[in-house]
Scaffold this motif. Structure first.
Motif, mmCIF file in Angstrom:
data_model
loop_
_atom_site.group_PDB
_atom_site.id
_atom_site.type_symbol
_atom_site.label_atom_id
_atom_site.label_comp_id
_atom_site.label_asym_id
_atom_site.label_seq_id
_atom_site.Cartn_x
_atom_site.Cartn_y
_atom_site.Cartn_z
ATOM 1 N N VAL A 18 0.820 -1.209 0.000
ATOM 2 C CA VAL A 18 0.000 0.000 0.000
ATOM 3 C C VAL A 18 0.852 1.257 0.000
ATOM 4 N N LEU A 19 1.980 1.251 0.710
ATOM 5 C CA LEU A 19 2.773 2.464 0.878
ATOM 6 C C LEU A 19 3.259 3.079 -0.429
ATOM 7 N N PRO A 20 3.777 2.309 -1.406
ATOM 8 C CA PRO A 20 4.224 2.955 -2.622
ATOM 9 C C PRO A 20 3.124 3.713 -3.332
ATOM 10 N N THR A 21 1.885 3.161 -3.335
ATOM 11 C CA THR A 21 0.782 3.844 -3.989
ATOM 12 C C THR A 21 0.382 5.091 -3.220
ATOM 13 N N ALA A 22 0.335 4.968 -1.873
ATOM 14 C CA ALA A 22 -0.065 6.114 -1.060
ATOM 15 C C ALA A 22 0.956 7.237 -1.138
ATOM 16 N N ALA A 23 2.234 6.863 -1.331
ATOM 17 C CA ALA A 23 3.265 7.894 -1.371
ATOM 18 C C ALA A 23 3.105 8.798 -2.588
ATOM 19 N N LYS A 24 2.491 8.278 -3.656
ATOM 20 C CA LYS A 24 2.315 9.072 -4.862
ATOM 21 C C LYS A 24 1.066 9.937 -4.790
ATOM 22 N N ALA A 25 0.151 9.611 -3.873
ATOM 23 C CA ALA A 25 -1.114 10.331 -3.804
ATOM 24 C C ALA A 25 -0.915 11.693 -3.151
ATOM 25 N N ALA A 26 -1.766 12.643 -3.538
ATOM 26 C CA ALA A 26 -1.742 13.993 -2.972
ATOM 27 C C ALA A 26 -3.157 14.402 -2.623
ATOM 28 N N ARG A 27 -3.292 15.254 -1.630
ATOM 29 C CA ARG A 27 -4.606 15.752 -1.265
ATOM 30 C C ARG A 27 -5.143 16.674 -2.353
ATOM 31 N N ILE A 28 -6.450 16.699 -2.480
ATOM 32 C CA ILE A 28 -7.069 17.568 -3.481
ATOM 33 C C ILE A 28 -6.714 19.027 -3.211
ATOM 34 N N LYS A 29 -6.605 19.427 -1.953
ATOM 35 C CA LYS A 29 -6.290 20.816 -1.623
ATOM 36 C C LYS A 29 -4.889 21.207 -2.077
ATOM 37 N N ASP A 30 -4.017 20.201 -2.346
ATOM 38 C CA ASP A 30 -2.660 20.495 -2.786
ATOM 39 C C ASP A 30 -2.534 20.551 -4.304
ATOM 40 N N ILE A 31 -3.495 20.012 -5.038
ATOM 41 C CA ILE A 31 -3.400 20.000 -6.495
ATOM 42 C C ILE A 31 -4.500 20.818 -7.161
#
Length: 368
Positions: A18-31
């Motif tokens: 799970v960690l590699p996928t989560a590391a690429k994710a960003a919050r909507i407020k940041d993008i």
């Protein structure tokens, strides 16, 4: 005990997946950001006083004029020809007014010298109104400067550290006027992506639909989405925005290599791929030396001592290795392969340009 160890191992394995996928994710407020919610730029003119002889010179006429006008507004009559501004500097004051800033709140300001002052260290900014593009005053700045630099010296030598003609005043401006803005009442919000991309916009809409129900969001184009406020959040727009902006989205981006030829900096995205290509790397070294050979005449002769210049030229070329890069290699493999043949950052720039010209690079090459 065995069951506990087995369960712990399972949790660790799942976490590794799970960690590699989560590391690429960003919050909507940041993008992405809500349409209309943005900073506003402010600018103003002011005087910094209390300088220790490092202010503007007498040739800076607008500083003298500003000082005379200020003193006359205070009821003082002064002779313009006798005014000295060694301890005064004219400055431009800039600030960013954040969204929803209320009257009475404070914001940081940046103070920059406008004349020929040597340093603003130790100075105090006098009351300076800050105006927006519409000419209205939205804040007033005043206070002691934080410069974080020094500059001392005389006619023969000078010591300077950092930039002494620019300073900041944390919380130095008081907001006097609010920017009129209200959240929309049509039960629909529009979000703008900071980096327009069709894939990112589609993923963002899918994540919002999975959380708040199908049909909540749909894309308008590559840079904007329209989001309908769910029935459960009617009248609670702030709560809905807070819940939406916490969602995680994996943004996408174009494959790009950015190089700076001045500094030798190279930045490559993870999506950069190459087709099969052969790269040969060799260094050509040219060394030119200058020396003088002295010609001494014989004893009791009437000749003169003459220095004859001698020039030595040496050219060496190291052997080049031919490296074959397989198709579809990743960014890490590209870096390791090019480092293996001893390519320096300067060499890498030339290599990437040649690979791009050969049509084997599936990425944009941006040269700064």
């Amino acid at each position: 005990m065995k069951r506990i160890l087995t369960g712990l191992l399972t949790v660790l394995l799942l976490g590794a997946l799970v960690l590699p996928t989560a590391a690429k994710a960003a919050r909507i407020k940041d993008i992405a950001g809500l349409e209309g919610v943005r900073d506003n730029q402010l600018v103003g003119y002011g005087l910094v006083v209390g300088l220790n002889g490092t202010g503007d010179s007498a040739s800076t006429e607008f500083t003298i004029q500003s000082l005379v006008n200020m003193m006359e507004n205070m009821g003082l009559t002064v002779d313009r020809s006798k005014v000295k501004v060694d301890n005064v500097a004219a400055v431009i004051v800039t600030a960013q007014l954040p969204p929803f800033a209320k009257t009475g709140t404070t914001i940081d300001v940046l103070v920059s010298s406008l004349g020929d002052a040597d340093s603003l260290a130790g100075g105090t900014l006098l009351m300076a109104p800050l105006k927006g593009p519409d000419g209205q005053v939205y804040a007033v700045a005043q206070g002691p400067l934080v410069v974080g630099a020094l500059a001392f010296g005389g006619n023969a030598a000078k010591v300077q550290k950092n930039h002494p003609t620019v300073g900041r005043i944390p919380g130095g401006a008081l907001v006097e006027r609010e920017v009129p803005f209200a959240l929309p009442n049509q039960n629909r919000l529009v979000y703008r992506l900071k980096s327009a991309d069709f894939t990112t916009a589609s993923r963002m809409a899918a994540v919002i639909d999975s959380r708040f129900g199908r049909g909540t969001a749909y894309t308008l184009d590559s840079g904007s989405l329209e989001v309908a406020i769910p029935r459960a959040y009617l009248g609670r727009t702030v709560d809905f925005v807070a819940a939406l902006e916490r969602l995680n989205v994996t943004p996408d981006a174009l494959a790009k290599i950015v190089v700076n030829e001045k500094t030798g900096t190279i930045v490559m995205g993870e999506e950069v791929r190459l087709s099969t290509v052969a790269v040969s790397h060799a260094n050509l070294s040219l060394v030119i030396t200058e020396s003088a050979e002295v010609s001494q005449p014989g004893p009791f002769s009437e000749g003169e001592t003459v220095a004859v210049p001698q020039t030595g030229i040496e050219v060496t070329e190291e052997g080049g290795d031919l490296l074959v890069v397989e198709p579809g290699v990743s960014i890490g493999e590209i870096a390791r392969a090019l480092n293996a043949i001893g390519a320096t950052p300067r060499d890498l720039i030339a290599i990437f340009q040649a690979i791009k010209a050969a049509g084997a690079m599936h990425a944009d090459l941006e040269i700064l």
